[in-house]
Design a protein around this motif. Sequence first.
Motif, short mmCIF file in Angstrom:
data_model
loop_
_atom_site.label_atom_id
_atom_site.label_comp_id
_atom_site.label_asym_id
_atom_site.label_seq_id
_atom_site.Cartn_x
_atom_site.Cartn_y
_atom_site.Cartn_z
N ARG A 1 60.67 61.61 48.84
CA ARG A 1 61.75 60.63 48.71
C ARG A 1 63.01 61.09 49.45
NH1 ARG A 1 62.14 56.91 45.40
NH2 ARG A 1 64.31 57.35 44.91
N VAL A 2 62.85 61.94 50.43
CA VAL A 2 64.01 62.51 51.13
C VAL A 2 64.84 61.41 51.79
CG1 VAL A 2 64.78 64.06 52.96
CG2 VAL A 2 62.91 64.75 51.44
N LYS A 3 64.20 60.52 52.53
CA LYS A 3 64.95 59.47 53.21
C LYS A 3 65.68 58.58 52.22
CE LYS A 3 64.70 55.86 56.68
NZ LYS A 3 63.88 55.17 57.66
N GLN A 4 65.01 58.18 51.15
CA GLN A 4 65.64 57.31 50.16
C GLN A 4 66.86 57.98 49.53
OE1 GLN A 4 62.40 57.98 50.45
NE2 GLN A 4 61.16 56.18 50.06
N GLU A 5 66.72 59.24 49.17
CA GLU A 5 67.84 59.96 48.55
C GLU A 5 68.97 60.19 49.56
OE1 GLU A 5 68.18 60.44 45.37
OE2 GLU A 5 66.16 59.70 44.92
N ARG A 6 68.60 60.50 50.78
CA ARG A 6 69.61 60.75 51.82
C ARG A 6 70.42 59.49 52.11
NH1 ARG A 6 69.74 59.56 56.82
NH2 ARG A 6 67.53 59.12 57.07
N THR A 7 69.73 58.37 52.28
CA THR A 7 70.45 57.13 52.60
C THR A 7 71.25 56.63 51.40
OG1 THR A 7 68.47 55.81 52.15
CG2 THR A 7 68.86 56.43 54.44
N ALA A 8 70.76 56.85 50.20
CA ALA A 8 71.51 56.44 49.00
C ALA A 8 72.84 57.19 48.90
CB ALA A 8 70.67 56.68 47.75
N ARG A 9 72.87 58.38 49.47
CA ARG A 9 74.09 59.19 49.43
C ARG A 9 74.91 59.08 50.72
NH1 ARG A 9 70.34 61.24 46.20
NH2 ARG A 9 70.89 62.51 44.39
N ASN A 10 74.49 58.20 51.62
CA ASN A 10 75.16 58.02 52.91
C ASN A 10 75.28 59.31 53.70
OD1 ASN A 10 75.61 55.19 52.64
ND2 ASN A 10 77.26 55.65 51.20
N ILE A 11 74.19 60.09 53.72
CA ILE A 11 74.14 61.32 54.49
C ILE A 11 73.24 61.07 55.70
CG2 ILE A 11 73.41 63.75 54.48
CD1 ILE A 11 73.88 63.77 51.45
N THR A 12 73.68 61.44 56.88
CA THR A 12 72.85 61.28 58.06
C THR A 12 71.81 62.41 58.12
OG1 THR A 12 74.24 62.63 59.50
CG2 THR A 12 74.79 60.26 59.33
N GLN A 13 70.81 62.21 58.97
CA GLN A 13 69.83 63.27 59.17
C GLN A 13 70.51 64.52 59.71
OE1 GLN A 13 66.91 61.52 61.79
NE2 GLN A 13 65.66 60.80 60.07
N THR A 14 71.45 64.34 60.60
CA THR A 14 72.17 65.47 61.18
C THR A 14 72.95 66.23 60.12
OG1 THR A 14 72.31 64.34 63.30
CG2 THR A 14 73.88 66.14 62.92
N GLU A 15 73.63 65.50 59.25
CA GLU A 15 74.41 66.15 58.19
C GLU A 15 73.50 66.95 57.24
OE1 GLU A 15 78.12 62.99 57.83
OE2 GLU A 15 76.28 62.61 56.70
N LEU A 16 72.38 66.35 56.86
CA LEU A 16 71.45 67.06 55.97
C LEU A 16 70.91 68.29 56.68
CD1 LEU A 16 69.86 67.39 53.38
CD2 LEU A 16 68.18 65.75 54.28
N ALA A 17 70.55 68.14 57.93
CA ALA A 17 70.03 69.26 58.70
C ALA A 17 71.03 70.42 58.76
CB ALA A 17 69.67 68.80 60.11
N GLU A 18 72.29 70.09 58.99
CA GLU A 18 73.32 71.13 59.04
C GLU A 18 73.48 71.84 57.71
OE1 GLU A 18 76.76 69.02 60.49
OE2 GLU A 18 76.03 69.05 62.56
N LYS A 19 73.39 71.09 56.61
CA LYS A 19 73.55 71.68 55.27
C LYS A 19 72.46 72.69 54.94
CE LYS A 19 75.86 67.68 53.20
NZ LYS A 19 77.04 68.20 52.54
N ILE A 20 71.25 72.49 55.52
CA ILE A 20 70.14 73.39 55.19
C ILE A 20 69.68 74.22 56.39
CG2 ILE A 20 69.40 71.99 53.23
CD1 ILE A 20 67.14 70.90 55.01
N SER A 21 70.46 74.19 57.46
CA SER A 21 70.24 75.03 58.65
C SER A 21 68.90 74.78 59.33
CB SER A 21 70.38 76.51 58.28
OG SER A 21 71.65 76.76 57.74
#
Length: 67
Positions: A4-24
Amino acid sequence: MNNRVKQERTARNITQTELAEKISVSRQTIYAIETNKYVPSVVLALKIAAVFEMEVHALFELEKSDW
């Protein structure tokens, strides 16, 4: 494995790039996870769950074919 990564990410208005940066990792890694082309390691799954403040099992679920 379903996730459910995409669903949770979009629900929080986080881009793929932002999530990627947060987890290196790269944005491409996030895309691959979201499209089920890549199964993340336990460490990576835990990092994603921590960003979303969720339990890993709430984000990732085994399919029958994974058994």
